[in-house]
Design an enzyme around this catalytic site. Sequence first.
Site, mmCIF file in Angstrom:
data_model
loop_
_atom_site.group_PDB
_atom_site.id
_atom_site.type_symbol
_atom_site.label_atom_id
_atom_site.label_comp_id
_atom_site.label_asym_id
_atom_site.label_seq_id
_atom_site.Cartn_x
_atom_site.Cartn_y
_atom_site.Cartn_z
ATOM 1 C CB CYS A 35 -0.917 0.026 1.227
ATOM 2 S SG CYS A 35 -2.022 -1.382 1.332
HETATM 3 C C1 BEZ Z 1 0.482 -4.649 1.845
HETATM 4 O O1 BEZ Z 1 0.005 -3.568 1.531
HETATM 5 O O2 BEZ Z 1 1.691 -4.824 1.807
HETATM 6 C C2 BEZ Z 1 -0.389 -5.800 2.239
HETATM 7 C C3 BEZ Z 1 -1.599 -5.560 2.874
HETATM 8 C C4 BEZ Z 1 -2.381 -6.646 3.275
HETATM 9 C C5 BEZ Z 1 -1.962 -7.928 2.985
HETATM 10 C C6 BEZ Z 1 -0.777 -8.151 2.298
HETATM 11 C C7 BEZ Z 1 0.019 -7.083 1.928
#
Ligand code: BEZ
Length: 212
Positions: free
Chosen positions: A45
């Site tokens: 994210c």
């Molecule tokens: C991420 O943004 O890295 C992420 C968020 C939830 C699950 C897996 C990765």
Amino acid sequence: MAIRLGDTVPNFTQASSQGDINFYEWAGDSWVVLFSHPKDYTPVCTTELGEVARLQPEFNKRNVKTLALSVDDTESHLGWIKDIEETQKLTLNYPILADGDRKVSDLYDMIHPNSLLNLTVRTVFIIDPNKKLRLTLTYPASTGRNFDEILRVINSLQLTDKYSVATPANWKDGQDCVIVPSIKDPKELQEKFPKGYIQVKPYLRLTPQPNK
Ligand code: BEZ
């Protein structure tokens, strides 16, 4: 029920990192890319939100506003934005909806509990100035999205609206487009496509990209 292509998207008012947003008022006459991500302070994210900030000049050129969403609160967003700005070396200049009560997530069907319990998956909505849904796509939490592809789709949609062309597989800006099948009248073809066209089949007609 899920919102489908061509539907008028529902309005909402929700808190954001830039204050309360009434969606219709905030969108005004712009196109909107509304995109959800699972959680603040997560690695994928962080890169996505940074990439959308980096691409703001490209979105602006196309009259597009971007609006992120996650189910964390405003305080969390404000802290995380500092990290995004530090790590991605930019200013995050668009709002993140703070959808702690899941109001918008539920309205837009962004929570897919069998994939990610209680958190939003990576959904993208492209909404036109008439508030019609023009694209939706959903990625799993583990896969960061390709925002160049989102810009490519916006280019295609805006060409269709303005010039009655569609875009073929893997089309890139500047390449030939296809004439929409509904245009058959020779006079209209000549008027709309002054650069001419090649008829490969009666239903497959290629023309240079009209705005190039
Ligand atoms: C991420 O943004 O890295 C992420 C968020 C939830 C699950 C897996 C990765």
